[in-house]
Design an enzyme around this catalytic site. Sequence first.
Site, mmCIF file in Angstrom:
data_model
loop_
_atom_site.group_PDB
_atom_site.id
_atom_site.type_symbol
_atom_site.label_atom_id
_atom_site.label_comp_id
_atom_site.label_asym_id
_atom_site.label_seq_id
_atom_site.Cartn_x
_atom_site.Cartn_y
_atom_site.Cartn_z
ATOM 1 N N SER A 26 -10.485 51.337 109.212
ATOM 2 C CA SER A 26 -11.813 50.902 109.160
ATOM 3 C C SER A 26 -12.737 51.942 109.294
ATOM 4 O O SER A 26 -12.438 52.686 108.559
ATOM 5 C CB SER A 26 -11.671 50.346 110.288
ATOM 6 O OG SER A 26 -12.800 48.766 110.529
ATOM 7 N N ASN A 27 -13.843 50.623 109.935
ATOM 8 C CA ASN A 27 -15.088 52.306 109.630
ATOM 9 C C ASN A 27 -16.007 50.650 110.687
ATOM 10 O O ASN A 27 -15.795 50.679 111.206
ATOM 11 C CB ASN A 27 -15.432 51.482 107.744
ATOM 12 C CG ASN A 27 -16.167 49.947 107.941
ATOM 13 O OD1 ASN A 27 -17.415 49.607 108.473
ATOM 14 N ND2 ASN A 27 -15.437 49.235 106.677
ATOM 15 N N ARG A 28 -16.996 51.651 110.423
ATOM 16 C CA ARG A 28 -18.296 51.483 111.412
ATOM 17 C C ARG A 28 -19.227 50.590 111.540
ATOM 18 O O ARG A 28 -19.607 50.646 112.002
ATOM 19 C CB ARG A 28 -19.165 53.049 111.840
ATOM 20 C CG ARG A 28 -18.452 54.756 112.046
ATOM 21 C CD ARG A 28 -19.520 55.247 112.199
ATOM 22 N NE ARG A 28 -18.572 56.497 112.090
ATOM 23 C CZ ARG A 28 -17.858 56.899 113.316
ATOM 24 N NH1 ARG A 28 -18.474 56.375 114.747
ATOM 25 N NH2 ARG A 28 -17.673 58.292 113.617
#
Length: 239
Positions: free
Chosen positions: A33-35
């Site tokens: 995923s990502n931030r």
Amino acid sequence: RCLLHPVKDLLGRRILVTAGPTREPLDPVRFLSNRSSGKMGYAVARMARYRGASVVLVSGPTWLEPPAGVEVVRVETAEQMQAACHQWLPEVDAVVMAAAVADFRAVSPSEAKIKREADGAPGGGDAAGGRRLLLELVAVPDILASLAQRRRPGQVLVGFAAETGRLEDLAREKLRRKGVDLIVANDVTRPGAGFESETNAAILLGADGTRTEVPLVAKESLADRILDWVAARLAGPAR
Ligand code: CTP
Ligand code: CA
């Protein structure tokens, strides 16, 4: 601020907003995923609602409170987000794609949990000597570009460009490549302007050649500037 929003210029309009990250499974307990916090997209959805629009918010996983009066469709993977967006596309006047789509997914997610040690053998001793694991990844489809290909005349499409350098050049490239009307160019390395922040700064680049710099402001304020552009475009002559 909400009910008192002075401008109801999106009354009668329907807007699709995407927000948050996507999650691409690696195995039953792990994902890529990502931030992204989802704050920018939720701000756009909330402000569009305040301005009178009917809003569908396609949201990746976040802890945010869904804005009142907004229809929320929860998704996890990029594939699910793409399906939801295409389902809603024919119903809307505009799309604001604020989601941070995970660009890659595992070619073949493991059905069983990937074990830390291979075949029960003890892992290596020092940091460099541990078991190595190679993940094969493949790029997910560009959802925004696929929406642009299927849109009907008059629909307004807005994308974001999250960059870590050469902001304007790379954002203009995305504007062309994706075939959208507006790109919100975002330098995510700038303090206070990136992921997980309450504020943001951006340059709005229109396919019509317009360029608007928005200084570091609350995400709600940037959302309002984006919606100013969308509302003006929707009110203008059909293309
Ligand atoms: N986007 C999308 N589908 C993807 C990747 C991105 O719809 N698979 C959208 C994002 O929601 C955003 C815009 O495209 O509105 C630009 O996203 P960004 O991550 O900046 O660009 P990418 O095209 O993914 O390129 P890169 O990450 O390599 O810079
Ligand atoms: Ca990306």
